[in-house]
Write an enzyme that holds these catalytic residues in place. Structure first.
Site, mmCIF file in Angstrom:
data_model
loop_
_atom_site.group_PDB
_atom_site.id
_atom_site.type_symbol
_atom_site.label_atom_id
_atom_site.label_comp_id
_atom_site.label_asym_id
_atom_site.label_seq_id
_atom_site.Cartn_x
_atom_site.Cartn_y
_atom_site.Cartn_z
ATOM 1 N N THR A 94 4.993 -5.042 3.286
ATOM 2 C CA THR A 94 3.811 -5.747 2.790
ATOM 3 C C THR A 94 2.844 -5.884 3.957
ATOM 4 O O THR A 94 3.155 -6.586 4.933
ATOM 5 C CB THR A 94 4.180 -7.156 2.278
ATOM 6 O OG1 THR A 94 5.160 -7.020 1.252
ATOM 7 C CG2 THR A 94 2.957 -7.878 1.728
ATOM 8 N N LYS A 169 -0.022 -5.998 -4.751
ATOM 9 C CA LYS A 169 0.999 -6.917 -4.215
ATOM 10 C C LYS A 169 0.381 -8.272 -3.859
ATOM 11 O O LYS A 169 0.908 -9.328 -4.197
ATOM 12 C CB LYS A 169 1.659 -6.273 -2.985
ATOM 13 C CG LYS A 169 2.491 -7.170 -2.121
ATOM 14 C CD LYS A 169 3.827 -7.489 -2.715
ATOM 15 C CE LYS A 169 4.594 -8.467 -1.831
ATOM 16 N NZ LYS A 169 5.831 -8.910 -2.434
ATOM 17 N N LYS A 244 2.604 -15.672 4.520
ATOM 18 C CA LYS A 244 2.118 -14.377 5.008
ATOM 19 C C LYS A 244 1.327 -13.668 3.894
ATOM 20 O O LYS A 244 0.219 -13.171 4.120
ATOM 21 C CB LYS A 244 3.309 -13.505 5.438
ATOM 22 C CG LYS A 244 2.931 -12.067 5.769
ATOM 23 C CD LYS A 244 4.133 -11.130 5.843
ATOM 24 C CE LYS A 244 3.655 -9.678 5.854
ATOM 25 N NZ LYS A 244 4.718 -8.689 5.860
#
Ligand code: NAD
Length: 292
Positions: A94, A169, A244
């Site tokens: 990611t 995402k 994050k």
């Protein structure tokens, strides 16, 4: 069966490497941690001497690294310019969209097919081979990546061109962060109003308040399916990783001028939760900060 390299054998990459090896692929693995590498060898992979070495003589290289800086460094120093022409590069980490686009361009300039393919699903899904992959890249690169990813997941979906997987995402996880906080708030308010948590769950889970955060990952112990709430918010999806992902979403929103007040508030609340020392706890544990 294919020859596949994999770089990054941590919580997620170890399960993914084991799935690839278990499916009969010839898997060459590398991690800067000797312990992680030894676990991959025990799961049936061959140890590579370096990140560059696992890219030699394979059809595809999967990376599963902590953040964009690691991915860009591995692409620049070990893969692009070194792997054989036509080697497929699949980044499952990611990372921010800007870095995803930079490494895609680097690969394209070298004539290498590449996709960004971040995942939904945590450590258990990686070990079970039930991840969801959201993929950005050309149709041709996607078609080549699809069978490799299908070995490690239950869904492989093309989101669009390079960078679209990372965009999907971060948008998905922005929904997750915001709905988890909204669900926690609602349970905390229900408690204050004298509602039984189980009764509220029974109602909301079949009403318009239903969401994945409610019915698959209920933040209240003893209610709904077994979740990290039933284990004292241990394990699961660490709050630091949620933060994050929310930071990546907020950076992307800033770059393209999108208005994301709920995502922004969710990021602030997870900043505070992590700063208070809860970064290693499951992200649904934030409910404890919403109770008096
Ligand atoms: P992790 O920190 O457990 O593993 C990362 C691994 O990369 C480590 O073993 C580390 O030693 C290795 N590494 C770092 N730099 C390297 C380099 N230059 N060369 C080789 N190896 C290197 O992280 P994780 O939990 O496995 O997450 C990996 C990625 O997946 C992250 O981008 C994360 O955001 C994403 N992700 C994680 C989860 C989760 O639940 N853990 C869920 C979805 C997505």
């Amino acid at each position: 069966m294919a020859r596949i390299g994999i770089i990054g054998l941590g919580n997620m990459g170890s399960g993914m490497a084991a799935k690839l090896a278990g499916a009969g692929h010839d898997v060459r693995a590398f991690d800067v941690s000797d312990g992680a590498l030894a676990r991959a060898v025990a799961a049936g992979c061959t140890a590579g001497a370096s990140a560059a070495a696992v890219g030699d003589d394979v059809e595809a290289v999967v990376t599963m690294l902590p953040a964009g800086t690691h991915v860009e460094q591995v692409y620049r120093d070990s893969l692009v310019g070194r792997v054989a022409p036509d080697t497929l590069l699949i980044d499952c980490s990611t990372i921010d969209v800007a870095t995803a686009l930079r490494v895609a361009e680097l690969a394209a300039k070298a004539g290498l097919p590449a996709v960004d393919a971040p995942v939904s699903g945590g450590i258990a899904a990686a070990a079970a081979g039930t991840l969801t992959f959201m993929v950005g890249g050309t149709r041709e690169a996607f078609d080549r990546a699809q069978p490799v990813l299908a070995t490690m997941g239950k869904s492989v979906i093309r989101a669009g061109a390079a960078g679209a997987g990372q965009a999907a995402k971060m948008c998905n996880n922005m929904i997750l962060g915001a709905t988890m906080i909204a669900t926690c708030e609602a349970f905390a308010l229900a408690e204050r109003l004298g509602l039984d948590a189980q009764a509220f769950y029974d109602i909301a889970s079949v009403s318009s308040g239903q969401s994945w955060s409610m019915t698959s990952y209920c933040p209240v112990p003893g209610v709904g399916p077994v979740t990290p709430a039933d284990k004292g918010y241990d394990g699961g999806f660490a709050a630091a990783l949620m933060l994050k992902d929310l930071r990546l979403a907020m950076a992307a929103a800033g770059d393209c001028g999108a208005t994301t007040p709920m995502g922004s508030r969710a990021a602030e609340l997870y900043e505070a939760f992590v700063a208070a020392g809860h970064g290693g706890r499951d992200f649904s544990g934030i409910i404890e900060t919403l109770r008096p």
